[in-house]
Write a protein that holds these residues in place. Structure first.
Motif, mmCIF file in Angstrom:
data_model
loop_
_atom_site.group_PDB
_atom_site.id
_atom_site.type_symbol
_atom_site.label_atom_id
_atom_site.label_comp_id
_atom_site.label_asym_id
_atom_site.label_seq_id
_atom_site.Cartn_x
_atom_site.Cartn_y
_atom_site.Cartn_z
ATOM 1 N N MET A 12 0.821 -1.206 0.000
ATOM 2 C CA MET A 12 0.000 0.000 0.000
ATOM 3 C C MET A 12 0.855 1.255 0.000
ATOM 4 O O MET A 12 0.520 2.246 -0.665
ATOM 5 N N GLY A 13 1.957 1.247 0.715
ATOM 6 C CA GLY A 13 2.859 2.387 0.668
ATOM 7 C C GLY A 13 3.382 2.619 -0.739
ATOM 8 O O GLY A 13 3.517 3.759 -1.191
ATOM 9 N N GLY A 14 3.651 1.522 -1.461
ATOM 10 C CA GLY A 14 4.082 1.644 -2.848
ATOM 11 C C GLY A 14 3.007 2.237 -3.731
ATOM 12 O O GLY A 14 3.293 3.044 -4.632
ATOM 13 N N MET A 15 1.760 1.853 -3.484
ATOM 14 C CA MET A 15 0.644 2.431 -4.240
ATOM 15 C C MET A 15 0.583 3.941 -4.018
ATOM 16 O O MET A 15 0.449 4.726 -4.960
ATOM 17 N N HIS A 16 0.691 4.337 -2.754
ATOM 18 C CA HIS A 16 0.602 5.763 -2.432
ATOM 19 C C HIS A 16 1.775 6.532 -3.042
ATOM 20 O O HIS A 16 1.599 7.640 -3.561
ATOM 21 N N ALA A 17 2.973 5.953 -2.958
ATOM 22 C CA ALA A 17 4.138 6.629 -3.528
ATOM 23 C C ALA A 17 3.968 6.853 -5.025
ATOM 24 O O ALA A 17 4.304 7.925 -5.555
ATOM 25 N N ALA A 18 3.444 5.841 -5.728
ATOM 26 C CA ALA A 18 3.212 5.978 -7.171
ATOM 27 C C ALA A 18 2.189 7.073 -7.455
ATOM 28 O O ALA A 18 2.322 7.832 -8.421
ATOM 29 N N CYS A 19 1.165 7.160 -6.617
ATOM 30 C CA CYS A 19 0.149 8.200 -6.808
ATOM 31 C C CYS A 19 0.737 9.593 -6.599
ATOM 32 O O CYS A 19 0.479 10.515 -7.385
ATOM 33 N N TYR A 20 1.509 9.766 -5.529
ATOM 34 C CA TYR A 20 2.114 11.084 -5.281
ATOM 35 C C TYR A 20 3.036 11.474 -6.428
ATOM 36 O O TYR A 20 3.085 12.651 -6.829
ATOM 37 N N GLU A 21 3.767 10.512 -6.978
ATOM 38 C CA GLU A 21 4.628 10.809 -8.115
ATOM 39 C C GLU A 21 3.798 11.276 -9.304
ATOM 40 O O GLU A 21 4.161 12.223 -10.012
ATOM 41 N N ALA A 22 2.652 10.624 -9.514
ATOM 42 C CA ALA A 22 1.766 11.007 -10.615
ATOM 43 C C ALA A 22 1.126 12.370 -10.376
ATOM 44 O O ALA A 22 0.691 13.030 -11.319
ATOM 45 N N TYR A 290 -7.256 4.887 -5.633
ATOM 46 C CA TYR A 290 -6.131 5.351 -4.819
ATOM 47 C C TYR A 290 -5.605 6.685 -5.342
ATOM 48 O O TYR A 290 -5.288 7.592 -4.578
ATOM 49 N N TYR A 291 -5.517 6.782 -6.656
ATOM 50 C CA TYR A 291 -5.123 8.052 -7.265
ATOM 51 C C TYR A 291 -6.176 9.120 -6.966
ATOM 52 O O TYR A 291 -5.850 10.240 -6.575
ATOM 53 N N ASN A 292 -7.447 8.751 -7.130
ATOM 54 C CA ASN A 292 -8.526 9.722 -6.907
ATOM 55 C C ASN A 292 -8.528 10.241 -5.475
ATOM 56 O O ASN A 292 -8.681 11.442 -5.232
ATOM 57 N N GLU A 293 -8.371 9.334 -4.510
ATOM 58 C CA GLU A 293 -8.478 9.769 -3.115
ATOM 59 C C GLU A 293 -7.282 10.627 -2.700
ATOM 60 O O GLU A 293 -7.440 11.584 -1.932
ATOM 61 N N LEU A 294 -6.093 10.302 -3.208
ATOM 62 C CA LEU A 294 -4.936 11.107 -2.825
ATOM 63 C C LEU A 294 -4.922 12.454 -3.554
ATOM 64 O O LEU A 294 -4.465 13.459 -3.002
ATOM 65 N N LYS A 295 -5.448 12.483 -4.756
ATOM 66 C CA LYS A 295 -5.618 13.774 -5.446
ATOM 67 C C LYS A 295 -6.591 14.645 -4.658
ATOM 68 O O LYS A 295 -6.343 15.843 -4.446
ATOM 69 N N TYR A 296 -7.677 14.048 -4.208
ATOM 70 C CA TYR A 296 -8.663 14.779 -3.414
ATOM 71 C C TYR A 296 -8.036 15.287 -2.116
ATOM 72 O O TYR A 296 -8.275 16.427 -1.692
ATOM 73 N N PHE A 297 -7.219 14.447 -1.479
ATOM 74 C CA PHE A 297 -6.561 14.824 -0.226
ATOM 75 C C PHE A 297 -5.608 15.996 -0.447
ATOM 76 O O PHE A 297 -5.650 16.996 0.285
ATOM 77 N N VAL A 298 -4.761 15.895 -1.451
ATOM 78 C CA VAL A 298 -3.806 16.968 -1.733
ATOM 79 C C VAL A 298 -4.539 18.267 -2.053
ATOM 80 O O VAL A 298 -4.200 19.347 -1.524
#
Length: 335
Positions: A12-22, A290-298
């Motif tokens: 899951m940390g890897g998923m989040h890291a990939a999303c932040y990079e994107a 995962y991308y959607n939720e972290l984009k929303y968070f940022v």
């Protein structure tokens, strides 16, 4: 630049890291990582992020604005509380916690510190489920009459030191995996008036499959099923069927279809998911929600939304509902 400290560098940390990079174009970057496994931390740190052995060391020493917690569930509360008290905003993976006293501490700390917090109840921001939420809210097909939500998988053997199967640390399939659909049902319909549940258990009395029936009023029922004891080659399954007054919506094998009462079938147009390369396998579009939720968070931290979709209070209410199911089914471990 919004600087993120990522605690927990597993899958899951890897998923989040990939999303932040994107999401780099939004002005966000992972600048610190922590994991007790040096090779995992080094992989996500790349060449630029500072590396810490423990999450608490990162919270105390790293120059970050945000702490993203991708740790086993029983470690969430201590790290989230420490991060909030250190003046950081927090993203916490689901389920937020298990114990009542942890729930109270988290809510009190959020209130005292004013930290902005989002919980990873990712289904609320998964495209097909977002469509369902919008459809329920709009009333375009009338009221919900009945629904079924399922989430099934083979036995999860990948977790660090087998923590997912330590019921006191994970809550087992009910609190760790079933929470996704229970939370989403709450999101679209609120808390049910009645709760019934039954469970299948292994030889140690631990729940491996759970079936719940939620009643809304006198004539609306929603069934929610989860199980994670299927054979290794059994395909992961996440689907739903919702009957409205004027149509039935079905998500099956990744395809969303609407069947109007008057006949025919409609494939709704969904928002296109982000696509791009990443180093954890597949395409960034495979990260979906995962991308959607972290984009929303940022964007929420940047003042572009109110971070109201997956709040700490909501996540806690969903855990409480699952615990009510578990109690109705005879407890996490049969006595």
């Amino acid at each position: 630049m919004l600087k993120v400290g990522l605690i927990g560098c597993g899958f899951m940390g890897g998923m989040h890291a990939a999303c932040y990079e994107a999401l780099a174009s939004l002005g966000v970057k992972v600048t610190a990582v922590a994991d007790v496994r040096p090779n995992f931390a080094q992989k996500l740190a790349g060449e630029g992020a500072a590396i810490y052995e423990t999450g608490m060391e990162l919270i105390a020493n790293a120059d970050v604005d945000v702490v993203d917690i991708c740790l086993p569930t029983h470690l969430h509360t201590a790290h989230a509380v420490a991060a909030m008290r250190a003046g950081k905003h927090v993203f916490i993976e689901k389920p937020i916690c298990i114990k009542e006293e942890e729930m109270e501490l988290l809510l009190a700390t959020e209130k005292q510190t004013g930290a902005k917090v989002q919980v990873g109840q990712v289904i609320r921001q998964w495209t097909e489920y977002m469509w369902l939420k919008e459809t329920v809210d709009s009333g375009v097909y009338g009221k919900v009459l009945h629904g079924q939500f399922r989430r099934l998988s083979s036995l999860p053997t990948w977790a660090w030191e087998g923590w997912l199967h330590q019921v006191e640390n994970s809550g087992g399939v009910a609190i760790d995996m079933h929470i996704h659909d229970v939370d989403f049902v709450r999101y679209i319909l609120g808390n049910p008036d009645t709760v019934k549940a039954h469970a299948y258990r292994d030889d140690a009395g631990v729940i491996q499959q759970i079936n719940a029936l939620f009643g809304y009023g006198s004539n609306v029922s929603i069934s929610v099923e989860a199980g994670w004891n299927y054979p290794a080659d059994f395909p992961f399954t996440a689907d739903f069927r919702v009957k409205f007054e004027k149509a039935t919506a079905v998500l099956a094998n990744g395809v969303l279809t609407v069947y109007p009462n008057e006949g025919g079938a409609i494939t709704p147009e969904l928002a296109e998911e982000f696509a791009g390369d990443n180093d954890i396998g597949g395409n960034v579009s495979s990260l979906g929600g995962y991308y959607n939720e972290l984009k929303y968070f940022v964007e929420g931290l940047q003042g572009k939304n109110d971070l109201s979709v997956a709040t700490m209070a909501e996540a806690i209410q969903s855990v409480k509902l699952v615990k009510k199911e578990v109690e109705a089914a005879g407890g996490l471990i049969a006595k």
